[in-house]
Design a protein around this motif. Structure first.
Motif, PDB file in Angstrom:
ATOM      1  N   PRO A  15       0.808  -1.217   0.000  1.00  0.00           N
ATOM      2  CA  PRO A  15       0.000   0.000   0.000  1.00  0.00           C
ATOM      3  C   PRO A  15       0.839   1.263   0.000  1.00  0.00           C
ATOM      4  N   VAL A  16       2.020   1.220   0.601  1.00  0.00           N
ATOM      5  CA  VAL A  16       2.859   2.417   0.633  1.00  0.00           C
ATOM      6  C   VAL A  16       3.213   2.847  -0.777  1.00  0.00           C
ATOM      7  N   GLU A  17       3.341   1.875  -1.684  1.00  0.00           N
ATOM      8  CA  GLU A  17       3.739   2.188  -3.040  1.00  0.00           C
ATOM      9  C   GLU A  17       2.568   2.435  -3.971  1.00  0.00           C
ATOM     10  N   SER A  18       1.522   1.600  -3.850  1.00  0.00           N
ATOM     11  CA  SER A  18       0.575   1.507  -4.938  1.00  0.00           C
ATOM     12  C   SER A  18      -0.729   2.254  -4.737  1.00  0.00           C
ATOM     13  N   ASP A  19      -1.139   2.491  -3.504  1.00  0.00           N
ATOM     14  CA  ASP A  19      -2.459   3.049  -3.251  1.00  0.00           C
ATOM     15  C   ASP A  19      -2.347   4.522  -2.914  1.00  0.00           C
ATOM     16  N   ALA A  20      -2.748   5.355  -3.845  1.00  0.00           N
ATOM     17  CA  ALA A  20      -2.605   6.792  -3.625  1.00  0.00           C
ATOM     18  C   ALA A  20      -3.451   7.263  -2.458  1.00  0.00           C
ATOM     19  N   SER A  21      -4.548   6.541  -2.170  1.00  0.00           N
ATOM     20  CA  SER A  21      -5.403   6.945  -1.061  1.00  0.00           C
ATOM     21  C   SER A  21      -4.834   6.547   0.280  1.00  0.00           C
ATOM     22  N   ALA A  22      -3.773   5.719   0.267  1.00  0.00           N
ATOM     23  CA  ALA A  22      -3.223   5.222   1.527  1.00  0.00           C
ATOM     24  C   ALA A  22      -2.345   6.241   2.208  1.00  0.00           C
ATOM     25  N   SER A  23      -1.939   7.278   1.495  1.00  0.00           N
ATOM     26  CA  SER A  23      -1.079   8.280   2.102  1.00  0.00           C
ATOM     27  C   SER A  23      -1.484   9.662   1.652  1.00  0.00           C
ATOM     28  N   SER A  59      11.364  -0.909  -0.168  1.00  0.00           N
ATOM     29  CA  SER A  59      12.729  -0.487   0.133  1.00  0.00           C
ATOM     30  C   SER A  59      12.749   1.006   0.458  1.00  0.00           C
ATOM     31  N   GLU A  60      13.885   1.464   1.016  1.00  0.00           N
ATOM     32  CA  GLU A  60      14.036   2.893   1.302  1.00  0.00           C
ATOM     33  C   GLU A  60      13.848   3.724   0.033  1.00  0.00           C
ATOM     34  N   ASN A  61      14.424   3.265  -1.074  1.00  0.00           N
ATOM     35  CA  ASN A  61      14.299   3.995  -2.342  1.00  0.00           C
ATOM     36  C   ASN A  61      12.842   4.119  -2.771  1.00  0.00           C
ATOM     37  N   GLU A  62      12.102   3.017  -2.651  1.00  0.00           N
ATOM     38  CA  GLU A  62      10.702   3.027  -3.068  1.00  0.00           C
ATOM     39  C   GLU A  62       9.865   3.953  -2.195  1.00  0.00           C
ATOM     40  N   ILE A  63      10.107   3.914  -0.889  1.00  0.00           N
ATOM     41  CA  ILE A  63       9.361   4.809   0.005  1.00  0.00           C
ATOM     42  C   ILE A  63       9.743   6.262  -0.272  1.00  0.00           C
ATOM     43  N   SER A  64      11.029   6.488  -0.515  1.00  0.00           N
ATOM     44  CA  SER A  64      11.513   7.835  -0.816  1.00  0.00           C
ATOM     45  C   SER A  64      10.811   8.403  -2.046  1.00  0.00           C
ATOM     46  N   GLU A  65      10.693   7.590  -3.090  1.00  0.00           N
ATOM     47  CA  GLU A  65      10.028   8.038  -4.314  1.00  0.00           C
ATOM     48  C   GLU A  65       8.536   8.234  -4.085  1.00  0.00           C
ATOM     49  N   ARG A  66       7.949   7.348  -3.303  1.00  0.00           N
ATOM     50  CA  ARG A  66       6.503   7.424  -3.067  1.00  0.00           C
ATOM     51  C   ARG A  66       6.128   8.717  -2.358  1.00  0.00           C
ATOM     52  N   PHE A  67       6.916   9.123  -1.373  1.00  0.00           N
ATOM     53  CA  PHE A  67       6.598  10.314  -0.603  1.00  0.00           C
ATOM     54  C   PHE A  67       7.306  11.569  -1.098  1.00  0.00           C
ATOM     55  N   GLY A  68       8.241  11.395  -2.027  1.00  0.00           N
ATOM     56  CA  GLY A  68       8.953  12.554  -2.548  1.00  0.00           C
ATOM     57  C   GLY A  68       9.881  13.192  -1.537  1.00  0.00           C
ATOM     58  N   VAL A  69      10.541  12.347  -0.732  1.00  0.00           N
ATOM     59  CA  VAL A  69      11.482  12.846   0.267  1.00  0.00           C
ATOM     60  C   VAL A  69      12.811  12.125   0.105  1.00  0.00           C
ATOM     61  N   SER A  70      13.841  12.637   0.770  1.00  0.00           N
ATOM     62  CA  SER A  70      15.163  12.037   0.656  1.00  0.00           C
ATOM     63  C   SER A  70      15.246  10.724   1.423  1.00  0.00           C
ATOM     64  N   ARG A  71      16.235   9.916   1.081  1.00  0.00           N
ATOM     65  CA  ARG A  71      16.430   8.645   1.790  1.00  0.00           C
ATOM     66  C   ARG A  71      16.767   8.851   3.271  1.00  0.00           C
ATOM     67  N   PRO A  72      17.569   9.882   3.644  1.00  0.00           N
ATOM     68  CA  PRO A  72      17.809  10.092   5.076  1.00  0.00           C
ATOM     69  C   PRO A  72      16.526  10.333   5.872  1.00  0.00           C
TER      70      PRO A  72
END
Length: 257
Positions: A15-23, A59-72
């Protein structure tokens, strides 16, 4: 969503990656830190069942892209989730949900702020533990009566399902006052918003939870009071730290209900 720790090329998206309504979009310049916002949204998915125990996080990269934030930023959020016992990292396999809070948490409006509340709780463990130690050594009879009265009022209100954060805060503040050092109370007041938010969530869970859960909270307060009454400073410190630690566990782990 993967239920096992084995990797698969056909693994469905989480859901973190695929569902736009989830976040919800993260708010730049908002007073809530970006890492706290990422934490809050993943926490909310775990609470709601979008992510369940055993599910693998992206992964960290996938979450980073999903939320548009840096890996740190993502790494900080994940480290907090690990520290709070909600996720576990397995080298070479990934990160998995290990605990799930009580589902009824999703009905409360301030779940997104849980990360800040739990960071404040870490401060409280050190601060209030030592304040209780000093209160046991320094309290006057009048201060002891104030602590005892606050405990009695809290226990009575909890018994009748009407307990408020103010009643809980009164107990803790009276102990800080009895420490004889104004700085303890001053620091608590400086993080009052986060403490109040934490208490709103935990007390709401307690009101709607089992009778045993409510009794455990009252018993923990009583143990602190007894140690201060008997002027056993070390036992007062340990009892306070245990109580605050248990309060944290009761929030993040539904098995503690």
């Amino acid at each position: 969503m993967a239920r096992s720790k084995a990797s698969s090329s056909s693994e469905p998206q989480t859901p973190v990656e695929s569902d736009a309504s989830a976040s919800q979009p993260l708010e730049r310049g908002h007073r809530v830190r970006l890492a706290d916002q990422v934490y809050g949204q993943i926490f909310e998915q775990i609470v709601s069942g979008g992510l369940n125990v055993g599910d693998k996080l992206p992964s960290e990269n996938e979450i980073s892209e999903r939320f548009g934030v840096s890996r740190p930023v993502v790494r900080e959020a994940l480290l907090r989730l690990r520290a709070d016992g909600l996720i576990t990292a397995h080298q070479g396999l990934g990160t998995f949900v290990s605990h799930q809070p009580a589902p009824r948490l999703k009905t409360f409006n301030d779940v997104q702020n849980v990360s800040a509340y739990l960071r404040a709780q870490e401060v409280r463990v050190a601060l209030e533990g030592d304040a209780a130690r000093l209160a046991a050594l320094r309290r006057t009879d009048e201060q002891l009566k104030k602590i005892a009265d606050a405990h009695a009022a809290f226990a009575d209100s909890l018994t009748h399902g009407q307990v408020s954060p103010e009643a809980d805060l009164a107990f803790h503040a009276s102990i800080a006052e009895a420490s004889g050092n104004d700085f303890y109370l001053g620091v608590l007041e400086s993080i009052h918003e986060s403490i109040n938010g934490f208490m709103r969530l935990t007390l709401s869970l307690t009101r709607t939870g089992s009778r045993q859960r409510a009794q455990r909270v009252v018993d923990e307060h009583a143990t602190i009071l007894d140690a201060i009454r008997e002027q056993d400073s070390e036992r007062a410190r340990v009892a306070m730290q245990f109580h605050l630690g248990q309060a944290r566990h009761r929030l993040v782990d539904r098995e503690r209900d």
